[in-house]
Design a protein around this motif. Sequence first.
Motif, PDB file in Angstrom:
ATOM      1  N   TYR A 318      43.434  -8.066  45.502  1.00  0.00           N
ATOM      2  CA  TYR A 318      43.081  -7.692  44.128  1.00  0.00           C
ATOM      3  C   TYR A 318      41.959  -6.665  44.131  1.00  0.00           C
ATOM      4  O   TYR A 318      41.987  -5.692  43.363  1.00  0.00           O
ATOM      5  N   ASP A 319      40.961  -6.856  44.973  1.00  0.00           N
ATOM      6  CA  ASP A 319      39.854  -5.902  45.073  1.00  0.00           C
ATOM      7  C   ASP A 319      40.357  -4.514  45.456  1.00  0.00           C
ATOM      8  O   ASP A 319      39.877  -3.497  44.936  1.00  0.00           O
ATOM      9  N   ILE A 320      41.311  -4.470  46.378  1.00  0.00           N
ATOM     10  CA  ILE A 320      41.879  -3.181  46.785  1.00  0.00           C
ATOM     11  C   ILE A 320      42.578  -2.518  45.604  1.00  0.00           C
ATOM     12  O   ILE A 320      42.387  -1.325  45.326  1.00  0.00           O
ATOM     13  N   LEU A 321      43.392  -3.286  44.910  1.00  0.00           N
ATOM     14  CA  LEU A 321      44.128  -2.759  43.757  1.00  0.00           C
ATOM     15  C   LEU A 321      43.165  -2.229  42.696  1.00  0.00           C
ATOM     16  O   LEU A 321      43.349  -1.125  42.155  1.00  0.00           O
ATOM     17  N   LYS A 326      40.156   2.305  39.973  1.00  0.00           N
ATOM     18  CA  LYS A 326      38.872   2.922  39.630  1.00  0.00           C
ATOM     19  C   LYS A 326      38.746   4.309  40.240  1.00  0.00           C
ATOM     20  O   LYS A 326      38.215   5.242  39.610  1.00  0.00           O
ATOM     21  N   ASP A 327      39.220   4.468  41.472  1.00  0.00           N
ATOM     22  CA  ASP A 327      39.163   5.778  42.125  1.00  0.00           C
ATOM     23  C   ASP A 327      39.998   6.806  41.365  1.00  0.00           C
ATOM     24  O   ASP A 327      39.589   7.970  41.214  1.00  0.00           O
ATOM     25  N   LEU A 328      41.163   6.389  40.872  1.00  0.00           N
ATOM     26  CA  LEU A 328      42.009   7.316  40.122  1.00  0.00           C
ATOM     27  C   LEU A 328      41.357   7.713  38.802  1.00  0.00           C
ATOM     28  O   LEU A 328      41.386   8.892  38.405  1.00  0.00           O
ATOM     29  N   ILE A 329      40.768   6.752  38.122  1.00  0.00           N
ATOM     30  CA  ILE A 329      40.085   7.058  36.859  1.00  0.00           C
ATOM     31  C   ILE A 329      38.860   7.930  37.125  1.00  0.00           C
ATOM     32  O   ILE A 329      38.570   8.876  36.368  1.00  0.00           O
ATOM     33  N   LEU A 347      47.452  10.662  45.484  1.00  0.00           N
ATOM     34  CA  LEU A 347      46.128  10.086  45.680  1.00  0.00           C
ATOM     35  C   LEU A 347      46.182   8.568  45.773  1.00  0.00           C
ATOM     36  O   LEU A 347      45.484   7.962  46.601  1.00  0.00           O
ATOM     37  N   ALA A 348      46.994   7.945  44.928  1.00  0.00           N
ATOM     38  CA  ALA A 348      47.095   6.483  44.948  1.00  0.00           C
ATOM     39  C   ALA A 348      47.550   5.995  46.313  1.00  0.00           C
ATOM     40  O   ALA A 348      47.009   5.014  46.851  1.00  0.00           O
TER      41      ALA A 348
END
Length: 473
Positions: A318-321, A326-329, A347-348
Amino acid sequence: MKSIIRQHHIYIDHYDISSTGISLNEFRQRRHSLVNLIRNYIKTEQKQSSKNFTICLPSSSRLYMGPDVAYFPFKQQSDFYYLTGCMQPDAVLLINGNDQTFSTNLFLSRCTMHSTDEYERWFGPIITDGEQISNIFGIDRVYPIDQLITLELPLSSILFYNSQFINDESIHKKNLIPLLKRFSSSIVCNQLTKFLHSLRSIKSFAEQTLIRRVCQLTSIALIRTIKNCKKDVENEHLVKAQFQYECEKLGDISMAFHPVVAANGRGNVIHYQKNNQSINKDDLIMLDGGCLFKQYSSDMTRLWPINGRFSSPQQQLYDILLTVQKDLIRYLNSTDKIISREKLNTLADQYMIKYLCEENILSQTIDKHYAKNVMHILCPTGVSHHLGLDVHDCDLCTADQQLRSGNIITIEPGLYIPWSCKDVPSIYRGFAARLEDDVLLTEQGCEVLSNMCPKEIDDLYQILDDRDKSDMQ
């Protein structure tokens, strides 16, 4: 404007266009913008400076599950609604014009009863006055739909329509095919939807306000669903029922789509919709749902442990997801480069591989080619789609097109690990989830319209703790 039709020949259900949340002027401007795109196309692609054109756009037909039993709620064809604000089934919008001027014509079905009083007793108030209908929608003329095939049209017009709307046995086939046969000049198929999707993909301020509101309503319903689904909930259908109840309790809203409620790894069926399997005490619940508010959609996904706490492997994944999302946003907020949904997909995958390797879920020695193949298994879905009048909005806007300010898209990284996947340790197999938020792109970056719905682990735990406390009281 003088009415051009007699009382009772046509009708619409009693209607107030102000209730749409979109002004009449905006609907007029949308039609004007479409005409300008058509004119530019004729000038640049057809190499003609002056040419008559006709735009033909049908509404949805009312569908029935059996005699006298209609599917409900009625969903209007989105392009038709975008240009008219009209919710009437079995109607046609016809726009005739040239490089100087254009006129709008609305064709409506005739009243099926002997009198207005009889119809209203069965179905509720209607409006039958042509002048009043014209004023409601800002349309130049209103006709009965059977006059569509006899209407005088400009000579040598180019017809813009979408062929998919006449490929059934509906009222549109009966009235549109004879119309098409009257055109001796070139018929341009499937261009109309392309023009409309380019317009619809940029949301106006009013549309942004409506979608922001429907995201807030969906967030409230999701929070209440998490809080009201007890530890001992036995079946996915009870979670679905709770979510639908919480949505409809908020007001005049409906489901934007059939919700996905998946426990025990059934999220590995990407569009799982049975929602009827048992829930075990240590399962994760994934709920993908959205409301429809004034015809505009939301689409959000949240994940929570039904027993109140993630297991260690569940929390790790879940933390990875969450970090990938967050990285994409963050990327949307920090870059001034050309952004596309295709770029977000790339990127994802890169972020997901990086974090899975760092956590030793994938081998750190995995080569790039093999990693790409693994991502097709673990992340088979796109990470984004447009959102608006349709859940998967403006599907003719391709993934490689540049995203622009005013676009509203989803950001929904997913991680789906089949039970049979040998590329990850066995303790992670069967995990299947996505996190999904609705995001408005702005000149400054982006706004997460669904940000009031918690997804941080501590915030989820607070809701679940409150749930468990209320159980003990």
